[in-house]
Design an enzyme around this catalytic site. Structure first.
Site, PDB file in Angstrom:
ATOM      1  N   LYS A  89      -7.166  -5.122  -5.293  1.00  0.00           N
ATOM      2  CA  LYS A  89      -5.846  -5.415  -4.752  1.00  0.00           C
ATOM      3  C   LYS A  89      -5.660  -6.926  -4.588  1.00  0.00           C
ATOM      4  O   LYS A  89      -4.627  -7.487  -4.974  1.00  0.00           O
ATOM      5  CB  LYS A  89      -5.660  -4.717  -3.408  1.00  0.00           C
ATOM      6  CG  LYS A  89      -5.534  -3.208  -3.476  1.00  0.00           C
ATOM      7  CD  LYS A  89      -5.260  -2.634  -2.087  1.00  0.00           C
ATOM      8  CE  LYS A  89      -5.102  -1.125  -2.129  1.00  0.00           C
ATOM      9  NZ  LYS A  89      -4.758  -0.562  -0.800  1.00  0.00           N
ATOM     10  N   GLY A 135      -5.279   3.063  -3.383  1.00  0.00           N
ATOM     11  CA  GLY A 135      -6.549   3.662  -3.755  1.00  0.00           C
ATOM     12  C   GLY A 135      -6.430   5.141  -4.046  1.00  0.00           C
ATOM     13  O   GLY A 135      -7.420   5.788  -4.393  1.00  0.00           O
ATOM     14  N   ASP A 136      -5.224   5.692  -3.930  1.00  0.00           N
ATOM     15  CA  ASP A 136      -5.010   7.118  -4.133  1.00  0.00           C
ATOM     16  C   ASP A 136      -4.961   7.442  -5.615  1.00  0.00           C
ATOM     17  O   ASP A 136      -4.879   6.557  -6.474  1.00  0.00           O
ATOM     18  CB  ASP A 136      -3.713   7.549  -3.453  1.00  0.00           C
ATOM     19  CG  ASP A 136      -3.781   8.981  -2.947  1.00  0.00           C
ATOM     20  OD1 ASP A 136      -4.649   9.718  -3.448  1.00  0.00           O
ATOM     21  OD2 ASP A 136      -2.977   9.352  -2.083  1.00  0.00           O
ATOM     22  N   ASP A 159       0.857  -1.179   0.000  1.00  0.00           N
ATOM     23  CA  ASP A 159       0.000   0.000   0.000  1.00  0.00           C
ATOM     24  C   ASP A 159       0.896   1.234   0.000  1.00  0.00           C
ATOM     25  O   ASP A 159       2.102   1.133   0.228  1.00  0.00           O
ATOM     26  CB  ASP A 159      -0.899  -0.036   1.234  1.00  0.00           C
ATOM     27  CG  ASP A 159      -1.872   1.130   1.286  1.00  0.00           C
ATOM     28  OD1 ASP A 159      -2.341   1.552   0.210  1.00  0.00           O
ATOM     29  OD2 ASP A 159      -2.152   1.616   2.389  1.00  0.00           O
TER      30      ASP A 159
END
Length: 1293
Positions: free
Chosen positions: A852, A683-684, A408
């Site tokens: 993911k 998720g950015d 992440d």
């Protein structure tokens, strides 16, 4: 895992039939809905809010755990042998010799699983017992989360965690807004706002009205799409549309909102975050699976051997009875029945070749290595008082075999702390003062009463200009930063505190605050700013929000003087396209942006313009019309925004630094040197992820970053190549030649991932033009033509670099029916994974938690490698559960990731030590342990087979029963246990300095089928020497010094075997300590003491059958000649083996691929190599001159994407000579000699075509100054003319 069903999710998205109904304040109505459970059984459709992530409960633990344990082939084998031992007719060993160890093994593993599951139950209990206010009657009462049901109304307060997926009904904020933090869902710590439907905002203004609320929500079934929700609210005969902007997801935190009210739509496992959480799977290591296969092979071999020996009995039994008439009474049955019994007897006798003790000791080794991880003070994070923790004790050896790390971004790689570093205003760069690092004598912002004292940025020149207030551009620059944002301001303890929608915005508004432009407050239609002590209120006329497509944010305001201004900030690629003039200031700002980008700073461009009143009135009417549309509203608003955001005047640019965690760069560099690929799944947004990729050196300026349309064309070429190649050749051809010449990276989005895996069979260009890939508009027609040419040119060069012939526009094959559709799905997935696996870096942006996990599953499925996932939030739980090894970071986003992980760390940098030290040591220790255990078992127990040829094939044991029972428990346990717990081939420091050592585990070099065969052969030879040398010496001997009797012969063979395997363990131990010496001495001591006791006269008197070897060892060892025989056997087993190893080490050529033989054969690496050592003699590429024209920093076309923008401008540090290859120290390597082959990581030569000459594509190339820097990263094409004698021919590299 099976084929990844993107098609199912895609079809579910398109399904417009709403079948989920929830009525407010009516549990009886909601409970009438049922769904099929099992056969004719039905259960309630709406689940409760209770969650349970544990695997077992009180009733299921015993059967389910036993079911999982007996999935291990070894346990089934031992259970089978124990059952056979229960029959006296065929039993050759006491039943308890295997039953007790098996029971011990089952209890140890069950206790370990129970402890892990108790932790999950404890975590679930904490979550389910959290308090919340539920509407009961006409008032809100405090209840537990577990009491929530669909349709209940909930009251939440500031900083509360949302207990279920709620429809926001009302809040205390204007227009019923509610600000939430979604860090546990998508990893973003920035605030997002949700808004209640207008009807509930106006009607539900008190608890009494909420108690009478009977609205019904009809929406889609529970699903895993976090950012998608479609439904409608039916109330008072009208339908009101609902979307994701009205939904509060479980796990969010309420921020900046005093009170809000919501209605439960989805509860418990129906919530979106729980739909994204995968199930708890039983994780097993590669060695464990290999041992299962080896147990099957050994069992089949033992069956064949037992059959062979039984046939020997068949043919010899008549002769045996004739010669030994006194045993005829023991064989009263037929020959066939006796042979059948003998077969099972041999199978039981030889079962000791799969020793139960090995599996028991492995559990202790796993536990010990886990404790060492917990005790490692170098993985202890003092600021948070958090040590490393091994939450799973069965995966330690697999830590030494990881090939892919999926990480992440937010909170894992970064601290998520933004700092204002530089700015460019009117073409002038204002960097920090040179003495910034020295302690400041005086805070330069003391004159400003609103300054927070936290701004580290210092520039006295800029500060003087701001305070003078004479420069209009400087004034508008800071004014824009104080106005154009979505920050919320509030007072705490008489101090102004900002709550920002993103860390970037907070950093920019804070910088403006310290420079005298203080954002004070906002309402729905105004923004109050304190400008150099003067309060000014700006009327907000329109707010044009930022999104990933627009890449900019604008605000239209009326200042106190009555003038209308538009302030815009956004990505440089979109701001520069909308400028009115392109003069010197713009070119200077562009160069500043290139400089900021090289420093991996996050950049934004600022622009503004004054709007005429008449123009605004016309635009306002069109904006109002677009705002009330029910269909295509977003598209209409986008067009209206685009109309206003034109003819801007550039103010400047900002540069912000997102701080990485300490040691992230060194860790990633070290992992890459250990042949570990790091993928970032976040998720950015894409721009943020790319900036972080450059900052942590995952991406470099010399890399060719594939854009989405290029990926589609490569995949199409891959498809055509595999279909055109002869059967069975396509895959290997691509695997060996795909991307062989150039360093390539891939940056994709979750939406693009779905598009590729669903629609690859369509023509890629049609996919590109379908709207998912945004192509920025050019500045002017000339630039547009040049961009088209440059893009085509770049594509051609890229295809040449990849070694792929340029394809036409043919379509990939279509699926003829549903059966071929699954095959096409598999081929699409395989093509994508093979392309991604050839890249040096992969970054996936805007991916959901489920995506993911799907990416991790794709790599596991098609690459068949060990994967590791690391994250710190609830959005990483599914990925952590899917990967072979899950690592949770105890960060700012709670403990959800840690509770679902196998290992818990406090910092990403600790991953280096976890893998390269503990992981590699554990793998090496377990491999050595297994290899030696196989050897010693066969060396001692295969003599039973040879003895059968001299015992009439009667399945009589050679050894004393107590020797068989205690051999693996006492006599040979401690030395091999020391190897499994403490053995080291190199020190921890050396492991970090030489990450190349890690490759041995990735290639399974230390324990595989070949190593197993070697141990098998070694053990067989040892058993042959011990048995037949002893038999040869005792041949035709008699008398008091002879040991030709059964018991004496058994003692000599047993003692020879024990001493031979002890000498072997002495040779393979490389890390000698007091414990190692003590382990060997104690093992021999145990043999002496136990043998003296079991062969004593008083035990013989008690039970002659149980203790038949009366004084056997004492009689044998009292004769020196017999001791010489034992010494001869040990010498014949040890000296030739030692000589072969020495000769092999002397003759073998050095291999660059790994160090497996150095580890298994015993070469010592703990001492640091000298200056002439080959271990560090990896040659570095020579320094290269920068390509001509690069230093001039010419103007580049603004039509490149954000990824291409990162590669513009200047020569990066990647183009300079590389000197550091070690992760712990900077090693000094000799320069590459002339004529040496070019290193894969070195910077390629520029393309050779001269300006003005036609290229092989038939068009003249543009001037070199206009080439994007990514072209310069491509390999040099072949030159015409005589070949270079020092350069290898094409295909020889």
């Amino acid at each position: 895992m099976g084929s990844l069903r993107y098609q199912e999710d895609f079809e579910e998205e398109k399904n417009s039939a709403f079948t989920w109904e929830v009525q407010a304040n009516s549990r009886s109505y909601n409970s009438q809905f049922k769904k099929k459970s099992f056969l004719c059984w039905q259960k309630k459709k709406h689940q409760s809010n209770v969650i349970c992530t544990a695997k077992y409960n009180v009733f299921s633990f015993l059967p389910l755990n036993l079911y999982e344990q007996f999935h291990r082939t070894s346990n089934l084998y031992f259970l089978f042998i124990i059952v056979l031992q229960g029959f006296p007719e065929i039993s050759t060993l006491p039943w308890f010799t295997l039953f007790a160890p098996l029971l011990c093994l089952l209890i140890i593993r069950a206790a370990r699983d129970l402890v892990d599951d108790i932790g999950r139950h404890r975590s679930d209990r904490i979550v389910n017992n959290r308090p919340c206010q539920i509407l009961v009657g006409k008032s809100f009462l405090w209840k537990k989360w577990a009491n929530l049901r669909a349709g209940d109304l909930v009251c939440l307060h500031r900083d509360s965690v949302v207990p279920a997926d709620l429809l926001l009904l009302a809040s205390t904020e204007p227009s019923s807004l509610c600000y939430v933090e979604t860090a546990d869902i998508d990893g973003e710590t920035n605030l997002k706002f949700r808004q209640a439907p207008p009807i509930t905002h106006h009607e539900l203004t008190s608890p009494r009205k909420m108690a009478s609320f009977q609205g019904k929500v009809v929406c889609e079934e529970p699903n895993s799409r976090l950012h998608h929700f479609v439904g409608c609210l039916e109330w008072k005969g009208r339908k009101h549309p609902l979307d994701s902007g009205n939904l509060l997801l479980r796990g969010c935190k309420v921020r900046n909102t005093d009170t809000c009210y919501g209605m439960v739509i989805y509860a418990g496992f129906d919530t979106k975050i729980m739909k994204n959480c995968g199930k708890v799977h039983l994780k097993r290591t590669k060695i464990d699976r290999l041992m299962n296969r080896l147990v099957v092979l050994i069992f089949l071999s033992l069956v064949l051997i037992s059959m062979g020996l039984s046939f020997g009995f068949w043919f010899k039994v008549s002769e045996f009875k004739a010669k030994h008439h006194y045993v005829s009474s023991s064989y009263m049955h037929s020959v066939a029945s006796e042979t059948f019994v003998i077969f099972w007897g041999f199978l039981i006798l030889l079962s000791v070749m799969v020793p139960m003790a090995m599996f028991i000791m492995v559990e202790f080794i796993y536990l010990g290595n886990s404790i060492f991880i917990n005790w490692d003070v170098q993985m202890y994070y003092e600021p948070q008082d958090k040590p490393a923790k091994a939450r799973s004790t069965s995966l330690n050896d697999q830590l030494g075999q990881v090939e892919y790390v999926f990480s992440d971004k937010t909170g894992t790689l970064t601290q998520n702390i933004m700092t204002f570093k530089k700015c460019c205003i009117g073409g002038v760069i204002y960097g920090p003062d040179e003495d910034e690092d020295t302690p400041a004598k005086e805070d330069p912002y003391l004159w400003n009463e609103f300054a927070d004292g936290k701004l580290l940025y210092r520039n006295s020149r800029l500060l003087r200009t701001v305070r003078a207030g004479e420069d209009r551009l400087v004034r508008e620059f800071w004014r824009l930063l104080a106005i154009c944002h979505t920050v919320m301001a509030q007072e705490r303890d008489n101090r102004l505190v900002y709550q920002a929608a993103s860390p970037d915005e907070e950093a920019l508004v804070t910088a403006a605050r310290n420079f005298g432009y203080v954002f004070v407050a906002r309402t729905q239609d105004s923004i109050t700013v304190m400008e150099l002590g003067e309060e000014r209120v700006y009327q907000v006329l329109a707010m044009m929000d930022f999104n990933s497509i627009r890449k900019r944010m604008s605000v239209l305001v009326r200042n106190p003087e009555g003038s209308i201004y538009l302030y815009t900030k956004g990505a440089d690629t979109v701001i520069f396209q909308r400028l009115r003039n392109k003069g010197t200031q713009e070119w200077t700002t562009e160069e500043a942006l290139a400089s900021f980008a090289e420093q991996t700073l996050r950049t934004l461009c600022l622009a503004y313009k004054e709007v005429d009143e008449a123009v605004f009135e016309g635009w306002r009417q069109r904006h109002q019309e677009a705002s009330i549309l029910l269909q295509n509203r977003a598209q209409a608003l986008h067009q209206v925004y685009e109309e206003m955001e034109q003819n801007l005047q550039l103010l400047g640019a900002t540069a912000i630094e997102d701080r990485l965690q300490d040691g992230v760069c060194d860790t990633i560099k070290c992992l890459k040197q250990g042949n570990i690929k790091v993928w970032v799944l976040t998720g950015d947004k894409q721009e943020t992820a790319v900036n972080i990729g450059f900052a942590c050196q995952l991406l470099s300026e010399s890399m060719l970053i594939l854009e989405e349309r290029e990926i589609l064309q490569i995949l199409e070429a891959y498809w055509e190549s595999n279909n055109n190649e002869p059967h069975g050749k396509g895959k290997g051809h691509w695997k060996n030649q795909f991307l062989p010449h150039v360093k390539v990276a891939m940056v994709i989005t979750g939406e693009f991932l779905d598009q590729v895996l669903l629609s690859l069979r369509r023509e890629p260009r049609a996919l590109v033009h379908s709207g998912n890939v945004e192509v920025d508009e050019p500045w002017q027609e000339l630039d547009e033509q040049k961009t088209d040419f440059l893009r085509a040119r770049r594509m051609s060069l890229m295809w040449r670099a990849l070694g792929i012939p340029l394809r036409g526009t043919g379509l990939a094959p279509q699926a003829a029916d549903s059966s071929s559709s699954d095959m096409l799905c598999v081929q699409r997935e395989r093509a994508f994974v093979e392309l991604a696996s050839q890249c040096q870096a992969v970054i996936c942006c805007r991916v959901t938690p489920k995506q993911k996990a799907l990416i991790v599953g794709l790599v596991k499925k098609y690459q068949r490698v060990v994967t590791l996932a690391i994250g710190d939030g609830a959005n990483d739980v599914n990925m952590i559960k899917t990967a072979d090894i899950g690592v949770g970071l105890a960060g700012q986003e709670g403990m959800q990731a840690v509770q679902s992980s196998d290992y818990a760390l406090a910092q990403f940098s600790f991953l280096r030590r976890l893998l390269l030290v503990h992981g590699r040591w554990s793998y090496m220790r377990v491999c050595k342990f297994l290899r030696y255990f196989v050897y010693k078992s066969l060396a001692s127990m295969m003599v039973q087979i040879w003895f059968a040829f001299y015992s009439g094939f009667t399945a009589q044991p050679l050894y004393e029963g107590w020797f068989l029972a205690l051999f693996n428990l006492l006599y040979s346990t401690l030395p091999i246990l020391y190897i499994g717990l403490f053995e080291q081939d190199v020190s921890a420091e050396r492991s970090l300095e030489l990450p190349e050592l890690y490759v041995a585990g990735q290639k399974d070099e230390l324990f595989n089928y070949w190593v197993f065969v070697q141990a098998l052969a070694h053990g067989m030879v040892t058993s042959l020497v011990n048995f037949f040398m002893t038999l040869w010496v005792t041949h035709d001997s008699a008398g008091p010094i002879s040991f030709s009797d059964y018991q004496s012969f058994a003692v000599v063979v047993a003692l020879s075997g024990l001493l031979s395997i002890t000498m072997e363990v002495i040779l393979i131990i490389k890390y000698w300590t007091v414990l190692s010496v003590l382990a060997i001495v104690l093992s021999l001591f145990f043999y002496v003491v136990v043998t003296w006791v079991t062969q004593s006269f008083w035990l013989f008197q008690i039970s002659p059958k149980t203790f038949p070897f009366l004084y056997a060892d004492q009689n044998v060892l009292s004769h020196p000649s017999i001791l010489l025989v034992i010494l001869l056997n040990v010498s014949l087993n040890t000296l030739p083996t030692l000589a072969l190893r020495v000769i092999y080490q002397a003759l073998k050529k050095p291999r660059p691929k790994g160090y497996a033989d150095l580890i298994t054969r015993g070469t010592m690496l703990r001492r640091a190599p000298g200056p002439d050592s080959d271990l560090l003699a990896h040659e570095a590429p020579p320094p290269r001159e920068p390509p001509p024209g690069v230093s001039e920093a010419p103007r580049l076309p603004r039509t490149l994407s954000v990824l291409g923008r990162r590669r513009q401008g200047r020569v990066s540090s990647e183009d300079e000579p590389r000197t550091a290859s070690s992760c712990a120290t900077v090693d000094q390597r000799p320069a590459r000699q002339p004529g040496a082959a070019q290193d894969a990581g070195s910077s390629p030569q520029p393309l050779p075509e001269a300006p003005g000459k036609a290229s092989r594509w038939g068009v003249p190339p543009p001037p070199r100054g206009t080439w994007p820097s990514s072209w310069r990263s491509l390999p040099q094409p072949a030159r015409r003319g005589p070949p270079d004698p020092e350069r290898p021919a094409r295909g020889e590299q």
